[in-house]
Design an enzyme around this catalytic site. Sequence first.
Site, short mmCIF file in Angstrom:
data_model
loop_
_atom_site.label_atom_id
_atom_site.label_comp_id
_atom_site.label_asym_id
_atom_site.label_seq_id
_atom_site.Cartn_x
_atom_site.Cartn_y
_atom_site.Cartn_z
N THR A 11 0.84 -1.21 0.00
CA THR A 11 0.00 0.00 0.00
C THR A 11 0.87 1.26 0.00
O THR A 11 0.57 2.24 -0.68
CB THR A 11 -0.91 0.00 1.24
N HIS A 13 2.07 1.92 -3.39
CA HIS A 13 1.03 2.56 -4.23
C HIS A 13 1.03 4.07 -3.98
O HIS A 13 0.90 4.87 -4.92
CB HIS A 13 -0.36 2.01 -3.91
N CYS A 36 -19.21 -3.68 14.95
CA CYS A 36 -18.35 -3.29 16.07
C CYS A 36 -19.00 -3.71 17.39
O CYS A 36 -18.34 -4.28 18.26
CB CYS A 36 -18.13 -1.78 16.07
N ILE A 52 3.28 -11.60 2.43
CA ILE A 52 2.09 -12.18 3.09
C ILE A 52 1.90 -13.63 2.66
O ILE A 52 1.58 -14.49 3.48
CB ILE A 52 0.84 -11.31 2.82
N GLY A 104 -5.24 -10.92 -2.24
CA GLY A 104 -4.65 -10.04 -3.26
C GLY A 104 -5.73 -9.24 -3.96
O GLY A 104 -6.75 -9.80 -4.37
N ILE A 118 -10.63 -11.44 2.52
CA ILE A 118 -9.87 -11.14 3.75
C ILE A 118 -9.43 -9.69 3.71
O ILE A 118 -8.72 -9.27 2.79
CB ILE A 118 -8.60 -12.03 3.86
N TYR A 119 -9.84 -8.92 4.70
CA TYR A 119 -9.39 -7.53 4.79
C TYR A 119 -8.97 -7.27 6.24
O TYR A 119 -9.78 -7.39 7.15
CB TYR A 119 -10.52 -6.58 4.37
ZN LIG Z 1 -17.93 0.12 13.28
#
Ligand SMILES: [Zn+2]
Length: 343
Positions: free
Chosen positions: A40, A43, A99, A175, A263, A286-287
């Site tokens: 990142t 980038h 959350c 990764i 990716g 996946i983040y």
């Molecule tokens: Zn939240």
Amino acid sequence: MKALVKTKAQVGLELKEVPIPEPGPDDVCIHIMKSSICGTDLHIYDWDDWASANINIPLTIGHEYVGIIDKVGSNVSDYSPGDLVSGEGHIVCGRCRNCLAGRRHLCNKTLGVGIDRPGAFAEYLAIPVDNVWNCDRKIPLEILTCFDPLGNATHAALSFNVIGEDVLITGAGPIGLMAASIVRHAGARHVVVTDPNPYRLALAEKMDVTMAINPLQQDLIEIMDYLDMKEGFDVGLEMSGNPKALDSMLKHMSHGGKIALLGLLPETTVTDWNKVIFHGLTIKGIYGREMFETWYKMTTMLQSGLDISQVVTHQISYKDFTDGFELMRSGQCGKVVLDWEQM
Ligand SMILES: [Zn+2]
């Protein structure tokens, strides 16, 4: 303090003198010891389309780091100056449905350290105390600074049960390499890594994988035959962002196989969805990292023998950051670590 700041809408970063951040009541201020360069950051350095659409300049970038707490805000009682810490780079709202349910990695109002707010390529960083991770001092600093990407790898690699399973990892960047070590540690049978870059294949060989292959030179069907695999890979971890790698993965999964996608793929990616349907595949995006179960697991895996030391290939002074970004661009590296204490 010194900081690496994106000051202009063009390639590069500027090493600048900026004010030391003052922690708010619920924040801590961390004296950065080491930070590491992420894709990142490259980038943003290169100022590509994604960066110009998402980054407001001027901005101090960077989100992978380890350091010592220097100051704590007035409401902070459980951390003190001198504590060795790293931190979760995703700042979540704390109030949305996910959350409140404890699924903070799924917050839809996530803000990124070094993306939406000042980052860790600096001598000091202020972040909310809720984002702080207390580090085990027995783990080397150059590994602790990689907890953010190690967390991506851990989140992906532990998404599915890999005990006794055959795992295909497409992409041997840091990764992918870390994920290979993790699935091995977690009891996979065969771990096959693909990447066209010989430097990265050589790194994968050092990480106790079953086979590291160049997909342009070797066919996965032959590899499966060689390994006496009957029906395809049980788990796939797509770490390259290359549409051809995803296509090949879909072709070589067993029926009922599980795939984690990490990716970032180009918008134009075409996928054989019917293969997903007819073969009953499960695909999970996946983040980031689960807060903070992923952080717990990566710590305990390192404490119980997980070794990712081969992934850290370069450690340089922050002053040589340009060399670090050039290395990243060349692909002739694993993780590049910037040392903020070398004068
Ligand atoms: Zn939240």
